[in-house]
Design a protein around this motif. Structure first.
Motif, short mmCIF file in Angstrom:
data_model
loop_
_atom_site.label_atom_id
_atom_site.label_comp_id
_atom_site.label_asym_id
_atom_site.label_seq_id
_atom_site.Cartn_x
_atom_site.Cartn_y
_atom_site.Cartn_z
N SER A 166 0.81 -1.22 0.00
CA SER A 166 0.00 0.00 0.00
C SER A 166 0.84 1.27 0.00
N LYS A 167 2.10 1.14 0.46
CA LYS A 167 3.04 2.28 0.50
C LYS A 167 2.46 3.49 1.25
N GLY A 168 1.71 3.20 2.30
CA GLY A 168 1.18 4.27 3.15
C GLY A 168 -0.11 4.88 2.67
N GLU A 169 -0.57 4.51 1.49
CA GLU A 169 -1.83 5.06 0.97
C GLU A 169 -3.02 4.30 1.56
N ASP A 170 -4.18 4.99 1.58
CA ASP A 170 -5.38 4.34 2.10
C ASP A 170 -5.70 3.09 1.30
N ALA A 187 -7.48 -18.56 13.90
CA ALA A 187 -6.15 -18.05 14.25
C ALA A 187 -5.60 -17.13 13.16
N ARG A 188 -5.79 -17.50 11.90
CA ARG A 188 -5.30 -16.68 10.80
C ARG A 188 -5.98 -15.30 10.79
N SER A 189 -7.29 -15.31 11.00
CA SER A 189 -8.02 -14.04 11.04
C SER A 189 -7.59 -13.19 12.23
N ARG A 190 -7.40 -13.85 13.37
CA ARG A 190 -6.98 -13.13 14.58
C ARG A 190 -5.62 -12.47 14.37
N GLY A 191 -4.68 -13.21 13.81
CA GLY A 191 -3.36 -12.66 13.55
C GLY A 191 -3.41 -11.52 12.56
N PHE A 192 -4.23 -11.65 11.53
CA PHE A 192 -4.37 -10.61 10.51
C PHE A 192 -4.90 -9.32 11.13
N ARG A 193 -5.96 -9.43 11.92
CA ARG A 193 -6.58 -8.24 12.53
C ARG A 193 -5.64 -7.57 13.53
N ARG A 194 -4.93 -8.35 14.31
CA ARG A 194 -4.00 -7.77 15.30
C ARG A 194 -2.88 -7.00 14.62
N GLU A 195 -2.41 -7.51 13.49
CA GLU A 195 -1.34 -6.82 12.78
C GLU A 195 -1.84 -5.55 12.10
N LEU A 196 -3.08 -5.55 11.64
CA LEU A 196 -3.64 -4.39 10.96
C LEU A 196 -3.66 -3.14 11.85
N VAL A 197 -3.77 -3.34 13.15
CA VAL A 197 -3.82 -2.21 14.09
C VAL A 197 -2.58 -1.33 13.95
N PRO A 200 -2.64 2.34 10.26
CA PRO A 200 -3.91 3.10 10.20
C PRO A 200 -4.47 3.26 8.80
N ASN A 201 -3.62 3.14 7.79
CA ASN A 201 -4.11 3.32 6.41
C ASN A 201 -4.83 2.08 5.88
N LEU A 202 -4.70 0.95 6.58
CA LEU A 202 -5.37 -0.29 6.17
C LEU A 202 -6.70 -0.44 6.90
#
Length: 333
Positions: A166-170, A187-197, A200-202
């Motif tokens: 994404s290179k910082g873009e929304d 577990a995969r979904s949980r890990g994905f969501r935790r990393e997204l935090v 902020p652009n994701l």
């Protein structure tokens, strides 16, 4: 003269019959001996049962083939039942049936870890060592060995790939999840969501259940595109490659350009996904459970040689993208 010839002919016939009978007795004896030898060889093989309740897809086919290859390499017998239904309830019944089959080891890839306490208790009563394929360390003292695949980390890695691209873009993301009862999918979904935090652009704008199935994922993705508009979707995270390939098809059908205006990241690393990456239509795939079958049978072989301390093995991960997918694909051919 004629009587002499007749007598000689009779003698010759008797000799032929006697020789034939002897030959047949010899052949029959040899056949019986061979049969006994095969039976004894089979009896000497270590009997290993493996239980898994996952759908019929390229990843599970690859795993089962790998298990068969590893069993042959170690001269062991693999007992595996094709799932009748991909549910924890079926797996529980499958394991109970396997424990009645005079097995020497039981390996379990749990559909839902809620069945494990009861299963481990039954295996302990049967004195059958259990090898679990799970990240949950709370069972480590109750099993002979534990093979860990970090499913949460797989989800985290997928989020990092999308963040980098994404290179910082929304970036609006659609998440296509696996089955609700699947420990792996959760577990995969949980890990994905935790990393997204951390990024902020994701932003996840929609989530749907793809059920680890290509057609299901294709249908739900078409519905999401219809509801949100293809111009408002920049990336998709799929819990499995089967779902990812369904998403790829849906994006093409609806006029999107996957790999260019929409990133797709999924988990498993099957050949069709690698081909899509090489073609520039897919962003990345996280390889999951690589060489798990050979790891399992190596653990059992070590125990057979007297190394019976509890093994704990972590399966390494690998990210495939445009930089390395072609090389790995060529290594498989």
């Amino acid at each position: 003269m004629d009587s002499k010839k007749t007598k000689k002919a009779r003698v010759f016939l008797v000799v032929v019959i006697l020789l034939s009978a002897a030959v047949w007795r010899y052949i029959g004896h040899e056949k019986n001996e061979k049969k006994i030898e095969i039976t004894e060889a089979e009896a000497d093989q270590t009997r290993v049962a493996f239980s898994m309740a996952e759908g019929d897809n390229p990843w599970t086919v690859k795993l089962v083939n790998e298990l068969n290859d590893a069993a042959r390499e170690k001269n062991m017998e693999l007992i595996y039942h094709e799932p009748e239904t991909v549910t924890a309830e079926w797996q529980k019944k499958d394991i109970e049936a396997l424990l009645e089959m005079d097995i020497e080891y039981l390996a379990v890839f749990p559909r839902d870890e809620k069945i494990l306490p009861e299963i481990l208790t039954k295996a302990e009563k049967k004195k059958v060592p259990v090898i679990l394929i799970t990240k949950n360390l709370c069972y480590r003292n109750r099993c002979a060995a534990l093979i860990s695949i970090d499913y949460e980390l797989e989800g985290q890695l997928a989020a990092r790939v999308l963040a980098e691209n994404s290179k910082g873009e929304d970036c609006n993301i659609v998440e296509i999840k696996g089955p609700e009862e699947s420990t792996v999918a959760q577990a995969r979904s949980r890990g994905f969501r935790r990393e997204l935090v951390k990024y902020p652009n994701l932003k996840v704008i929609a989530e749907r259940n793809g059920d680890f199935d290509r057609l299901t994922a294709e249908n739900v993705m078409e519905e999401v595109i219809s509801s949100y508009g293809k111009e408002n979707i920049q990336a998709v995270f799929a819990s499995s490659d089967e779902e990812g390939l369904g998403i790829l098809s849906a994006l093409k059908i609806t006029g999107c350009h996957p790999g260019k205006d929409v990133d797709i990241v999924s988990i498993n690393g099957i050949q069709d996904t690698l081909k899509a990456i090489v073609a520039g239509e897919y962003t990345a795939a996280i390889l999951s459970g690589n060489k798990m079958g050979f790891v399992l049978f190596e653990i059992i072989a070590r125990r057979e040689r007297g190394f019976d301390k509890g093994d704990f093995v972590v399966i390494p991960y690998q990210i495939y993208d445009s930089s390395n997918a072609e090389k790995y694909l060529l290594s498989l051919s």
